[in-house]
Motif scaffolding. Structure first.
Motif, PDB file in Angstrom:
ATOM      1  N   PHE A 182       0.611  -1.051  -0.045  1.00 51.37           N
ATOM      2  CA  PHE A 182      -0.113  -0.065   0.164  1.00 51.37           C
ATOM      3  C   PHE A 182       0.918   1.221   0.149  1.00 51.37           C
ATOM      4  O   PHE A 182       0.419   2.325  -0.067  1.00 51.37           O
ATOM      5  CB  PHE A 182      -0.916  -0.052   1.214  1.00 51.37           C
ATOM      6  N   TRP A 183       2.057   1.256   0.248  1.00 49.80           N
ATOM      7  CA  TRP A 183       2.932   2.134   0.265  1.00 49.80           C
ATOM      8  C   TRP A 183       3.565   2.748  -0.948  1.00 49.80           C
ATOM      9  O   TRP A 183       4.339   1.926  -1.662  1.00 49.80           O
ATOM     10  CB  TRP A 183       4.360   1.958   1.069  1.00 49.80           C
ATOM     11  N   PRO A 184       3.581   4.086  -1.457  1.00 47.42           N
ATOM     12  CA  PRO A 184       4.034   4.396  -2.725  1.00 47.42           C
ATOM     13  C   PRO A 184       5.577   4.639  -2.500  1.00 47.42           C
ATOM     14  O   PRO A 184       5.943   5.777  -2.302  1.00 47.42           O
ATOM     15  CB  PRO A 184       3.362   5.663  -2.887  1.00 47.42           C
ATOM     16  N   ASP A 185       6.318   3.654  -2.323  1.00 51.02           N
ATOM     17  CA  ASP A 185       7.651   3.586  -1.983  1.00 51.02           C
ATOM     18  C   ASP A 185       8.543   4.313  -2.941  1.00 51.02           C
ATOM     19  O   ASP A 185       9.743   4.643  -2.709  1.00 51.02           O
ATOM     20  CB  ASP A 185       7.985   2.179  -1.508  1.00 51.02           C
ATOM     21  N   TYR A 186       8.139   4.217  -4.129  1.00 50.41           N
ATOM     22  CA  TYR A 186       8.925   4.941  -5.202  1.00 50.41           C
ATOM     23  C   TYR A 186       8.990   6.409  -5.040  1.00 50.41           C
ATOM     24  O   TYR A 186       9.696   6.843  -5.899  1.00 50.41           O
ATOM     25  CB  TYR A 186       8.391   4.316  -6.649  1.00 50.41           C
ATOM     26  N   LEU A 187       8.072   6.872  -4.487  1.00 50.53           N
ATOM     27  CA  LEU A 187       8.283   8.397  -4.020  1.00 50.53           C
ATOM     28  C   LEU A 187       9.498   8.496  -3.094  1.00 50.53           C
ATOM     29  O   LEU A 187       9.709   8.108  -2.204  1.00 50.53           O
ATOM     30  CB  LEU A 187       7.086   9.051  -3.501  1.00 50.53           C
ATOM     31  N   PRO A 188      10.409   9.376  -3.716  1.00 51.85           N
ATOM     32  CA  PRO A 188      11.615   9.741  -3.135  1.00 51.85           C
ATOM     33  C   PRO A 188      11.289  10.292  -1.551  1.00 51.85           C
ATOM     34  O   PRO A 188      10.283  11.043  -1.434  1.00 51.85           O
ATOM     35  CB  PRO A 188      12.326  10.769  -3.818  1.00 51.85           C
ATOM     36  N   ASN A 189      11.811   9.891  -0.745  1.00 56.58           N
ATOM     37  CA  ASN A 189      11.712  10.437   0.725  1.00 56.58           C
ATOM     38  C   ASN A 189      10.401   9.840   1.345  1.00 56.58           C
ATOM     39  O   ASN A 189      10.116  10.300   2.407  1.00 56.58           O
ATOM     40  CB  ASN A 189      11.711  11.896   0.784  1.00 56.58           C
ATOM     41  N   PHE A 190       9.386   9.024   0.753  1.00 57.76           N
ATOM     42  CA  PHE A 190       8.130   8.811   1.232  1.00 57.76           C
ATOM     43  C   PHE A 190       8.346   7.929   2.713  1.00 57.76           C
ATOM     44  O   PHE A 190       7.794   8.382   3.674  1.00 57.76           O
ATOM     45  CB  PHE A 190       7.068   7.980   0.243  1.00 57.76           C
ATOM     46  N   ARG A 191       8.879   6.977   2.473  1.00 58.73           N
ATOM     47  CA  ARG A 191       9.073   5.861   3.543  1.00 58.73           C
ATOM     48  C   ARG A 191       9.806   6.318   4.674  1.00 58.73           C
ATOM     49  O   ARG A 191       9.344   6.432   5.775  1.00 58.73           O
ATOM     50  CB  ARG A 191       9.879   4.726   3.112  1.00 58.73           C
ATOM     51  N   GLU A 192      10.788   7.254   4.260  1.00 54.96           N
ATOM     52  CA  GLU A 192      11.846   7.895   5.492  1.00 54.96           C
ATOM     53  C   GLU A 192      11.086   9.057   6.268  1.00 54.96           C
ATOM     54  O   GLU A 192      11.176   9.206   7.535  1.00 54.96           O
ATOM     55  CB  GLU A 192      12.940   8.574   4.949  1.00 54.96           C
ATOM     56  N   THR A 193      10.168   9.706   5.435  1.00 56.39           N
ATOM     57  CA  THR A 193       9.377  10.726   5.998  1.00 56.39           C
ATOM     58  C   THR A 193       8.393  10.332   6.791  1.00 56.39           C
ATOM     59  O   THR A 193       8.457  10.825   7.962  1.00 56.39           O
ATOM     60  CB  THR A 193       9.018  11.829   4.999  1.00 56.39           C
ATOM     61  N   VAL A 194       7.769   9.467   6.360  1.00 57.79           N
ATOM     62  CA  VAL A 194       6.554   8.694   7.319  1.00 57.79           C
ATOM     63  C   VAL A 194       7.168   8.298   8.463  1.00 57.79           C
ATOM     64  O   VAL A 194       6.749   8.473   9.747  1.00 57.79           O
ATOM     65  CB  VAL A 194       5.666   7.679   6.572  1.00 57.79           C
ATOM     66  N   GLU A 195       8.164   7.579   8.504  1.00 61.37           N
ATOM     67  CA  GLU A 195       8.971   6.842   9.560  1.00 61.37           C
ATOM     68  C   GLU A 195       9.226   8.016  10.498  1.00 61.37           C
ATOM     69  O   GLU A 195       9.029   7.647  12.068  1.00 61.37           O
ATOM     70  CB  GLU A 195      10.066   6.062   9.165  1.00 61.37           C
ATOM     71  N   GLU A 196      10.031   9.051  10.195  1.00 63.19           N
ATOM     72  CA  GLU A 196      10.308  10.065  11.016  1.00 63.19           C
ATOM     73  C   GLU A 196       9.262  10.649  11.716  1.00 63.19           C
ATOM     74  O   GLU A 196       9.185  10.851  12.817  1.00 63.19           O
ATOM     75  CB  GLU A 196      11.271  11.032  10.259  1.00 63.19           C
ATOM     76  N   TYR A 197       8.339  10.935  11.007  1.00 59.28           N
ATOM     77  CA  TYR A 197       7.032  11.803  11.299  1.00 59.28           C
ATOM     78  C   TYR A 197       6.218  10.856  12.466  1.00 59.28           C
ATOM     79  O   TYR A 197       5.887  11.296  13.537  1.00 59.28           O
ATOM     80  CB  TYR A 197       5.879  12.121  10.097  1.00 59.28           C
ATOM     81  N   ILE A 198       6.269   9.544  12.099  1.00 59.61           N
ATOM     82  CA  ILE A 198       5.437   8.740  13.114  1.00 59.61           C
ATOM     83  C   ILE A 198       6.170   8.690  14.483  1.00 59.61           C
ATOM     84  O   ILE A 198       5.502   8.613  15.616  1.00 59.61           O
ATOM     85  CB  ILE A 198       4.731   7.638  12.601  1.00 59.61           C
TER      86      ILE A 198
END
Ligand code: OGA
Ligand code: NI
Length: 356
Positions: free
Chosen positions: A157-173
């Protein structure tokens, strides 16, 4: 306990995202989205008092400062069930960053977003909310993700190909989790409970269950006839909302009257969910809120939802039950979120079914 009395429903999902609907369909809003045919004027709706809690003071080492802020918290919790938090420690660049990745996702072509499409029986993914027969759709598209415990993430379900998506969500949560830990400790103190009790019920530091919901509310030419989200309280213990920087839309209900939630730049908006109402045996109440739509501008928001795990039974804390003064008001329940989604599509409040 099972809520077997809840009738089986025919659930429906919108056939296309609202974002696509306004691109491809004529100006006419489809009937399924019309919440009220009569025009309403929102201009005379007042703002709620800006009850802003200063996170620095809440976590202050000076017990005097902390005590004062706790009292302020107590007052906003009992009067509104929601409040803004400033000085929460999330940097402006992180806040801009999480807004940015959300916007980047909704700006993707439809066929790319639809790789993460939700299904009728999974609330994770991209799409709209389910409704039962005869109910209206919300004027809202969303990407809903389980984000914590980290090993429970489903990257389909994650748009992982967007640069920074996963890292930003991780840091935010992770940052939001720290804020929520402190708030839940403060609420426990106010209820005269051991300070970790509520945080631990949610799963504690490692196990806490968190969902992030990126909301996108397209503009609507008949904005006063649709709703971004119908009136509801959240099925959570607590929800942390990062509102749009520019476009208003959120309203909260108090004493049967709606109030606009102001935009406080970079503040986090916190609202109490049904599960906090239940575990506090009704001392605290979940906040009923809705989202209205702008005629011209799209609005985005990011809601992070905190909930006990599905196998955890919750109910009023025994410390908060007193047979004479405050009898038990709610049943015990496992997986309230599931029950919540049996009522929400019908526009009903699940918490009413939990009352004794
Ligand atoms: C929600 C919600 C409010 C908003 O996601 O449950 O109430 O302003 N969101 O988007
Ligand atoms: Ni909500």
């Amino acid at each position: 306990m099972s809520v077997s009395s809840a009738p089986l429903m025919n659930l429906e999902l919108p056939s296309k995202p609202v974002q696509e609907l306004i691109r491809t369909t004529a100006k006419q809003v489809p009937q399924k989205y019309i919440y009220q045919s009569k025009s309403t004027d929102f201009s005379d709706i007042q703002y709620m008092e800006t009850s802003t809690i200063d996170f620095n003071l809440l976590s202050s080492s000076s017990s005097n400062e902390q005590q004062q802020e706790l009292q302020k918290l107590q007052s906003v919790l009992t009067s509104w069930g929601c409040f803004q938090v400033k000085n929460h420690g999330l940097s402006t660049s992180l806040i801009d960053g999480i807004r940015e990745v959300g916007k980047e996702f909704f700006a993707l072509p439809l066929e790319v977003k639809e790789r993460h499409k939700r299904t009728i029986d999974s609330f994770q993914g991209y799409g709209g909310d389910t409704v039962s027969d005869g109910q209206n759709y919300n004027w809202n598209d969303r990407l809903h993700l389980k984000v914590h415990p980290l090993q429970h993430r489903n990257f389909e379900f994650w748009p992982d190909y967007l640069p920074n998506f996963r890292e930003t969500v991780e840091e935010y949560i992770m940052e939001v989790k720290k804020v929520v830990e402190m708030i839940l400790k403060s609420i426990a103190k106010l209820l005269n409970l051991e300070e970790n009790m509520i945080f631990n019920i949610c799963g504690g530091n490692e196990g806490i269950n968190m969902y992030t919901r990126f909301n996108y509310y397209p503009p609507c030419s008949s904005a006063d006839q649709v709703l971004g989200l119908k009136p509801h309280s959240d099925g959570t213990v607590l929800t942390v909302l990062l509102q749009d920087k520019q476009v208003e839309g959120l309203q909260v209900l108090k004493d049967n009257k709606w109030f606009k939630v102001p935009i406080v730049p970079d503040a986090l908006f916190i609202n109490l969910g049904d599960q906090l109402e239940m575990i506090s045996n009704g001392i605290l109440k979940s906040a009923v809120h809705k989202v209205v739509i702008d005629k011209e501008k799209a609005r985005t928001s990011i809601a992070t939802l905190f909930s006990p795990g599905p196998d955890k039974e919750i109910g009023p804390f025994s410390e908060l039950i007193d047979d004479k003064e405050r009898p038990r008001l709610y049943k015990n329940i496992k997986n309230y979120v599931d029950v919540f989604f049996q009522y929400y599509p019908k526009g009903e409040r699940a918490i009413n079914a939990m009352k004794i």
